[in-house]
Design a protein around this motif. Structure first.
Motif, mmCIF file in Angstrom:
data_model
loop_
_atom_site.group_PDB
_atom_site.id
_atom_site.type_symbol
_atom_site.label_atom_id
_atom_site.label_comp_id
_atom_site.label_asym_id
_atom_site.label_seq_id
_atom_site.Cartn_x
_atom_site.Cartn_y
_atom_site.Cartn_z
ATOM 1 N N ALA A 82 0.835 -1.208 0.000
ATOM 2 C CA ALA A 82 0.000 0.000 0.000
ATOM 3 C C ALA A 82 0.869 1.256 0.000
ATOM 4 N N GLN A 83 1.973 1.205 0.740
ATOM 5 C CA GLN A 83 2.862 2.370 0.811
ATOM 6 C C GLN A 83 3.458 2.691 -0.553
ATOM 7 N N ARG A 84 3.894 1.660 -1.274
ATOM 8 C CA ARG A 84 4.444 1.878 -2.622
ATOM 9 C C ARG A 84 3.383 2.482 -3.530
ATOM 10 N N ILE A 85 2.160 1.966 -3.471
ATOM 11 C CA ILE A 85 1.079 2.487 -4.315
ATOM 12 C C ILE A 85 0.784 3.947 -3.993
ATOM 13 N N LEU A 86 0.633 4.248 -2.708
ATOM 14 C CA LEU A 86 0.277 5.613 -2.297
ATOM 15 C C LEU A 86 1.417 6.599 -2.553
ATOM 16 N N HIS A 87 2.652 6.137 -2.431
ATOM 17 C CA HIS A 87 3.805 7.001 -2.700
ATOM 18 C C HIS A 87 3.811 7.463 -4.156
ATOM 19 N N ARG A 88 3.437 6.571 -5.075
ATOM 20 C CA ARG A 88 3.534 6.878 -6.500
ATOM 21 C C ARG A 88 2.244 7.414 -7.106
ATOM 22 N N LEU A 91 -3.174 10.278 -7.246
ATOM 23 C CA LEU A 91 -4.426 10.485 -6.521
ATOM 24 C C LEU A 91 -4.208 10.719 -5.035
ATOM 25 N N SER A 92 -3.046 10.361 -4.514
ATOM 26 C CA SER A 92 -2.800 10.503 -3.074
ATOM 27 C C SER A 92 -2.929 11.964 -2.653
ATOM 28 N N SER A 131 0.436 3.312 13.256
ATOM 29 C CA SER A 131 0.806 4.648 12.756
ATOM 30 C C SER A 131 0.912 4.648 11.239
ATOM 31 N N MET A 132 1.512 3.595 10.697
ATOM 32 C CA MET A 132 1.669 3.513 9.247
ATOM 33 C C MET A 132 0.303 3.380 8.565
ATOM 34 N N TYR A 133 -0.569 2.582 9.135
ATOM 35 C CA TYR A 133 -1.899 2.406 8.564
ATOM 36 C C TYR A 133 -2.684 3.721 8.593
ATOM 37 N N LEU A 134 -2.631 4.427 9.717
ATOM 38 C CA LEU A 134 -3.362 5.693 9.833
ATOM 39 C C LEU A 134 -2.812 6.734 8.852
ATOM 40 N N ALA A 135 -1.501 6.757 8.677
ATOM 41 C CA ALA A 135 -0.914 7.691 7.712
ATOM 42 C C ALA A 135 -1.368 7.366 6.297
ATOM 43 N N GLN A 136 -1.489 6.082 5.991
ATOM 44 C CA GLN A 136 -1.965 5.693 4.665
ATOM 45 C C GLN A 136 -3.428 6.079 4.469
ATOM 46 N N ARG A 137 -4.248 5.896 5.498
ATOM 47 C CA ARG A 137 -5.642 6.314 5.390
ATOM 48 C C ARG A 137 -5.744 7.829 5.179
ATOM 49 N N GLN A 138 -4.870 8.555 5.841
ATOM 50 C CA GLN A 138 -4.853 10.008 5.710
ATOM 51 C C GLN A 138 -4.442 10.431 4.304
ATOM 52 N N ALA A 139 -3.610 9.613 3.659
ATOM 53 C CA ALA A 139 -3.119 9.960 2.319
ATOM 54 C C ALA A 139 -4.108 9.614 1.212
ATOM 55 N N LEU A 140 -5.183 8.886 1.534
ATOM 56 C CA LEU A 140 -6.184 8.579 0.515
ATOM 57 C C LEU A 140 -6.886 9.860 0.072
ATOM 58 N N PRO A 141 -7.282 9.956 -1.176
ATOM 59 C CA PRO A 141 -7.948 11.180 -1.660
ATOM 60 C C PRO A 141 -9.300 11.381 -0.987
ATOM 61 N N THR A 142 -9.709 12.611 -0.870
ATOM 62 C CA THR A 142 -11.002 12.914 -0.248
ATOM 63 C C THR A 142 -12.142 12.787 -1.251
ATOM 64 N N GLU A 143 -11.861 12.993 -2.524
ATOM 65 C CA GLU A 143 -12.892 12.859 -3.548
ATOM 66 C C GLU A 143 -13.365 11.405 -3.583
ATOM 67 N N LYS A 144 -14.682 11.189 -3.553
ATOM 68 C CA LYS A 144 -15.256 9.865 -3.315
ATOM 69 C C LYS A 144 -14.846 8.831 -4.363
ATOM 70 N N SER A 145 -14.958 9.181 -5.638
ATOM 71 C CA SER A 145 -14.654 8.231 -6.700
ATOM 72 C C SER A 145 -13.173 7.845 -6.693
ATOM 73 N N ALA A 146 -12.280 8.834 -6.566
ATOM 74 C CA ALA A 146 -10.845 8.571 -6.538
ATOM 75 C C ALA A 146 -10.475 7.712 -5.324
ATOM 76 N N ARG A 147 -11.089 8.020 -4.187
ATOM 77 C CA ARG A 147 -10.806 7.251 -2.966
ATOM 78 C C ARG A 147 -11.231 5.786 -3.143
ATOM 79 N N LYS A 148 -12.393 5.592 -3.745
ATOM 80 C CA LYS A 148 -12.892 4.239 -3.956
ATOM 81 C C LYS A 148 -11.952 3.444 -4.859
#
Length: 549
Positions: A82-88, A91-92, A131-148
């Motif tokens: 998940a970290q690799r995906i969110l880093h790159r 949409l993050s 902590s890592m999980y919460l940071a990843q949740r925080q990095a998810l986009p707020t826009e509903k479609s992108a987040r999904k």
């Protein structure tokens, strides 16, 4: 109520387990220490009672003991992937450090840690994981479609990691006796390490004589290329695909040597001793290292089994393979992501290439295939270029989609898959090439580098989305097999790109084939909605892998 189950490392023991509510993070079962002996049963109990999403840094070392005890995890969130995906991902919503998924012992970096004064945390404590999980949740986009979309990618990648562990544990059925017989037939008696097999040595000697090159080592590309040049063959390399263009008895001899040499080096006796145990091949699959999201394998050549070897991939008596292969996947993916109505209409057919023939856009299946590949991969020469131009005229929206991706790459910009996997940024060599344009040679080099990156990004938007479809397909198939009550008798045992191989009792094979087809339908709808193109799957049933396609 959705639950999260964390698996952390106990520095003084084995593992720490904690169950939390997904929506607010409130603990349901307080953190508890478990020994290696108690770990499988403790996890099984939580899985059976709560069906949580399991949060772990990596699948290693947790999945191996769980699989050894028959414990099944339905859902997961693998933090490293998940970290690799969110880093790159573009949409993050926040910048996250990359995670070195190539290293089995890469450290965790705590969010906001001061890299100048604090050394990386090397453990997998519960606090670190939370902590890592919460940071990843925080990095998810707020826009509903992108987040999904991004959540779906992370969940699919994580379940894919579970599938990889399950395949590695189960292994691929392998007929060791038939493999030894094949080696003796093709190479001669077994020899020691570093020694050329008898029949291969004889063929090398024959080649040296035919090419008038005493002492020739045909395994050296440089020596072989020089010998071919001296013999009058104007080839640029000794790669098989180039040599195959030349119809000459001596070239056929060279190709035969290369084929047998590859057999000896990649699937010889030493390989068999190392990788096949009790009639099963146990490769190690790796996720997260290939930019497009495709899988890799560590050792064993799992993703490159030549046809000559596939004939020894055989099931035990009473069981069979169900071999499922996505048909014309990439053109269908392009139809979906570009939303080109004409190409989507073609994609609704079971045979997209036949639709192109019937529409008189191409004259035969070979033209259809080469034309679509030229569009997706950025070719443009010969017949494929002419067909590509015809396709561009009839599918303007699809062609514009990949053209725009190519132009972005040429400018050094990034692109993303349908679910939001981002391509890596332009590397330092590309950047330097674009800066060194003070003369004509430098400009040519810069233009060549730009075109090369453009071909990469053009292909990326299609291939990475195809990899996402395959992940979701595997996830649906895994769930449906479990739902049918076949989890103990039907297993996925192999996967490469858009082909999945399952093993099951002979009597269940037709039903399993239909289940896998249905999983492909669900994968299309999961990614692209109810208007998804058709994603047909060819299914072969055979006790011999080589005969099932």
């Amino acid at each position: 109520m959705s639950m999260l189950a964390f698996i952390g490392a106990d520095p003084e023991g084995y593992a720490i387990l904690e169950l939390r509510q997904a929506h607010n993070g409130a603990p349901v079962i307080p953190a508890r220490l478990v020994s290696a002996t108690d770990f499988p049963m403790a996890v099984r109990t939580i899985e059976d009672e709560h069906s949580p999403r399991w949060i772990m840094l990596r699948t290693t070392p947790w999945m191996q003991p769980l699989l050894a005890h028959g414990v099944f995890l339905a859902k997961a969130h693998i933090l490293s992937l998940a970290q690799r995906i969110l880093h790159r991902s573009p949409l993050s919503s926040g910048a996250l450090d990359d995670f070195d998924v190539d290293s089995p012992n890469a450290p965790i970096l705590r969010p906001n840690q001061d890299a100048l004064f604090d050394s990386p945390v090397t453990g997998e404590s519960l606090d670190d994981l939370v902590s890592m999980y919460l940071a990843q949740r925080q990095a998810l986009p707020t826009e509903k479609s992108a987040r999904k979309r991004l959540e779906l990618l992370i969940h699919a990648e994580s379940v894919g990691a579970l599938v990889a562990c399950e395949m590695e544990h189960t292994g691929l059925a392998w007929d060791e006796k038939a493999h030894r017989e094949l080696l003796r037939e093709k190479l001669g008696p077994a020899v020691g390490e570093g020694t050329r097999p008898v029949k291969l040595a004889q063929l090398a000697q024959s080649l040296a004589h035919a090419l008038n090159s005493p002492g020739l080592n045909p395994d050296s590309p440089q020596e072989l290329l020089r010998a071919l040049h001296r013999a009058g063959f104007a080839v640029q390399s000794v790669r098989a695909w180039e040599l195959e263009q030349l119809k000459h008895p001596l070239i056929e001899q060279v190709l035969e040597y290369k084929k047998l040499s590859r057999l000896a080096s990649t699937h010889g006796d030493e390989w068999l001793d190392q990788w096949v145990t009790e009639g099963r091949f146990h490769p190690h699959y790796i996720l997260g290292t290939v930019a497009s999201g495709r899988w890799a394998a560590s050792g064993g050549g799992a993703l490159q089994l030549p046809h000559s070897i596939r004939q020894v991939v055989r099931t035990p008596v009473g069981r069979t393979f169900v071999i499922a292969d996505g048909r014309q996947l990439e053109p269908r993916i392009l139809a979906a992501i570009s939303q080109d109505r004409q190409l989507q209409e073609a994609g609704q057919q079971d045979d997209l290439y036949q639709w192109l023939i019937n529409a008189k856009l191409v004259s035969d299946r070979n033209e259809a295939k080469l034309g679509m590949l030229s569009v997706i991969y950025g070719g443009g020469g010969g017949t494929s270029g002419a067909v590509g131009a015809a396709l561009k005229k009839n599918f303007p929206q699809a062609m514009a989609y990949v053209d725009q991706a190519a132009k972005a790459g040429e400018r050094g910009q990034g692109v993303q898959s349908w679910l939001g996997r981002g391509c890596p940024p332009a590397d330092e060599a590309w950047i330097q090439a674009q800066r060194a344009t003070h003369d004509e040679a430098g400009q040519r080099a810069a233009d060549a580098a730009a075109r090369s990156r453009g071909r990469f990004t053009r292909n990326f938007v299609v291939q990475s989305t195809a990899a996402e479809w395959a992940l979701v397909w595997l996830g649906h198939a895994r769930h449906l097999i479990r739902q049918a009550g076949w989890g103990d008798t039907c297993q996925q045992v192999f996967f490469v790109h858009d082909e999945a191989v399952f093993e099951c009792p002979v009597e269940l094979a037709p039903q399993l084939g239909e289940l896998v087809r249905h999983a492909a339908l669900l994968a299309g709808r999961t990614l692209f909605g109810e208007h998804s193109p058709n994603f047909p799957v060819s299914v072969g049933i055979s006790q011999n892998y080589a005969e099932g396609k």
